[in-house]
Design an enzyme around this catalytic site. Structure first.
Site, PDB file in Angstrom:
ATOM      1  N   GLU A   1       0.849  -1.203   0.000  1.00 15.84           N
ATOM      2  CA  GLU A   1       0.000   0.000   0.000  1.00 15.84           C
ATOM      3  C   GLU A   1       0.875   1.239   0.000  1.00 15.84           C
ATOM      4  O   GLU A   1       1.752   1.387   0.848  1.00 15.84           O
ATOM      5  CB  GLU A   1      -0.919   0.008   1.225  1.00 15.84           C
ATOM      6  CG  GLU A   1      -1.738   1.268   1.396  1.00 15.84           C
ATOM      7  CD  GLU A   1      -2.554   1.627   0.159  1.00 15.84           C
ATOM      8  OE1 GLU A   1      -2.488   2.803  -0.250  1.00 15.84           O
ATOM      9  OE2 GLU A   1      -3.230   0.740  -0.397  1.00 15.84           O
TER      10      GLU A   1
ATOM     11  N   GLY B   1      -7.233   0.877   3.782  1.00 12.11           N
ATOM     12  CA  GLY B   1      -8.651   1.200   3.700  1.00 12.11           C
ATOM     13  C   GLY B   1      -9.065   1.734   2.344  1.00 12.11           C
ATOM     14  O   GLY B   1     -10.248   1.764   2.012  1.00 12.11           O
TER      15      GLY B   1
ATOM     16  N   HIS C   1     -46.593  -0.032   9.150  1.00 12.87           N
ATOM     17  CA  HIS C   1     -47.069   1.339   8.917  1.00 12.87           C
ATOM     18  C   HIS C   1     -46.690   2.232  10.101  1.00 12.87           C
ATOM     19  O   HIS C   1     -46.789   1.809  11.240  1.00 12.87           O
ATOM     20  CB  HIS C   1     -48.588   1.333   8.750  1.00 12.87           C
ATOM     21  CG  HIS C   1     -49.192   2.703   8.644  1.00 12.87           C
ATOM     22  ND1 HIS C   1     -49.177   3.419   7.470  1.00 12.87           N
ATOM     23  CD2 HIS C   1     -49.805   3.485   9.574  1.00 12.87           C
ATOM     24  CE1 HIS C   1     -49.771   4.587   7.670  1.00 12.87           C
ATOM     25  NE2 HIS C   1     -50.155   4.646   8.946  1.00 12.87           N
TER      26      HIS C   1
ATOM     27  N   CYS D   1     -12.400   4.483  -0.153  1.00 11.58           N
ATOM     28  CA  CYS D   1     -13.651   4.515   0.602  1.00 11.58           C
ATOM     29  C   CYS D   1     -13.448   5.068   2.007  1.00 11.58           C
ATOM     30  O   CYS D   1     -14.107   6.011   2.422  1.00 11.58           O
ATOM     31  CB  CYS D   1     -14.259   3.123   0.674  1.00 11.58           C
ATOM     32  SG  CYS D   1     -15.790   3.068   1.629  1.00 11.58           S
TER      33      CYS D   1
END
Length: 459
Positions: free
Chosen positions: A35, A40, A445, A43
């Site tokens: 990396e 991460g 509902h 994102c």
């Protein structure tokens, strides 16, 4: 220099690379995760996590401005962008450090630096700590995309913003000009309008969000205009000139008329592009397509033996959940002996403006182009009980169904929690339900999802 040997090398610690590295390590394999910037990926560090954190702050500011409509009296709201930024940084740090600790616990070797191929399944990493050369039986690429910077005269001479740098501002811009009417540009446009900036959007095409149906794009357009954003469609930027307190953007407007807009800040949000060439893919036997994406088959295999690729770099829809699904495919195939594939995968997504746009399946325009026999159900949010009760009536619900099988082909939900309601439709599509079943099912509902009853009653 000695060559380090591993079972798996993953280039890129994004939302597919990190999980795959961890899964292999927990299975007892020796894994190196390369990396060059942040664990991460986009994102966690520059995309979903920080932007949605700041969108939440902007919504609070918006609700404060509307408090009197609900019978609540409050004083004038003020924005401390420094505190907004610090809140964003804390959450990003929490997510990133959690990922780093998870990799460490799994036994993954994190190699920091820029990785590139120097031969078949051989990777050289140039980092602050020196140069390392790695080799493995399997190599997986998960390097994502980078911001597209247009070839616009004068742009290099002004301090323009990107979707990353704009989140590091500590003061609200007086006038933010947004170049681009796609998802990234629209989220930031509404965010900073709610923070108090004057906002102008320059969109090259004849509607915002060009891939959406015109009636869906119109709802978002009207919502942004109602909040005070100025929107220019068919506006092609021609040049930028800097001055002491900002810059002037010259653009060709509708009808070929040249216009100018002067702003204090400029956000370049015209899209993202692959940077796979920096991996020296040819040395690894990895072929790119004509747009510069890594070419893969449905099982994510590249042209090189033992080399795979996941996520945005393959030209797949650039969403975290799609990258993570690619991880699932490779975990199933490489660790579990499966035969998973991208074939037939649905691609949901959500635009986090307010109202939200939740999308799944095909649009009405796509159904027409593909000559699919279809019917369309639409329902304005002004006819949704939950929307009326919460005074959030901007938006519409729209579903495309097959005229012969009655199965749901796609939907767009524009409204508060549109992404959540679209997920209900996604699950219905997975279960191959007919639209009549959603019309007649008893849903609690009053919820947003209950409005699906009403939507399909229109058919």
């Amino acid at each position: 220099m000695s060559i380090e040997s591993y079972d798996l090398i993953v280039i890129g610690a994004g939302q597919a690379g990190g999980p795959l590295a961890g899964a292999f390590a927990r299975a007892g394999r020796r894994v190196a995760l390369v990396e060059r910037e942040h664990v991460g990926g986009t994102c966690v560090n520059e995309g979903c996590t920080p932007t949605k954190t700041m969108v939440a702050s902007a919504r609070v500011a918006h609700l404060a401005s509307r408090a009197a409509e609900y019978g609540v009296r409050v004083g004038p709201a003020t924005i401390d962008l420094g505190i907004v930024r610090e809140r964003k940084r804390r959450i990003v740090h929490s997510f990133r450090s959690g990922s780093e600790k998870g990799l460490e616990r799994a036994g993954v070797t994190l190699v920091e630096g820029h990785g590139r191929f120097v031969g078949p399944r051989r990777v050289r990493v140039d980092g602050a700590a020196g140069v390392r050369e790695l080799t493995a039986g399997l190599v997986v690429i998960n390097t994502g995309l980078v911001t597209t910077v247009p070839d616009l005269p004068g742009l290099g001479n002004v301090p323009y913003l990107t979707s990353t740098s704009i989140m590091e501002l500590d003061r609200v811009p007086e006038h933010l000009v947004v170049l681009g009417g796609g998802y990234i540009g629209l989220e930031f446009a509404q965010m900073f309008r709610r923070f108090g900036s004057q906002v102008t959007i320059l969109q090259r095409g004849d509607q915002l969000m060009p891939r959406e149906d015109p009636d869906v794009a119109k709802v978002i357009h009207e919502a942004l205009e109602t909040e005070g954003c100025t929107i220019h469609l068919n506006a092609t930027a021609r040049g930028v000139t800097g001055h002491a307190d900002g810059m002037t953007i010259t653009f060709q407007a509708e009808g070929g008329v040249e216009q100018q807009v002067r702003g204090s800040h400029l956000l370049v949000a015209v899209g993202r592009r692959p940077d796979a060439a920096s991996l020296d893919p040819r040395l690894g036997g990895v072929r790119l397509d004509r747009r510069g994406f890594v070419r893969v088959n449905q099982q994510l295999k590249t042209s090189a033996d033992g080399v795979y690729a996941m996520g945005d770099i393959t030209g797949a829809p650039a969403f975290t959940h799609i990258s993570y699904d690619d991880f699932r495919i490779l975990r199933a195939n490489l660790l579990e002996g499966g035969r998973a594939s991208r074939r037939g995968r649905e691609v949901p997504y959500t635009l986090f403006t307010d109202p939200q746009l939740g999308r799944i399946g095909i649009t009405e325009q796509e159904a027409i182009r593909q000559e699919i026999p279809h019917r369309v159900a639409t329902l304005p949010m002004t006819r949704v009980a939950r929307a009326l009760e919460t005074d959030e009536t901007r938006g519409l619900m729209k579903a495309v169904v097959h005229a012969e099988t009655d199965r749901i082909l796609g939907a767009a939900i524009v409204g508060t929690e549109g992404g959540e309601v679209a997920t209900v439709l996604q699950v219905a599509m997975m279960g191959k339900l007919r639209w009549q079943q959603l019309r007649d099912v008893a849903i609690s509902h009053p919820t947003w999802s209950e409005s699906l009853n009403n939507l399909f009653m229109t058919l």
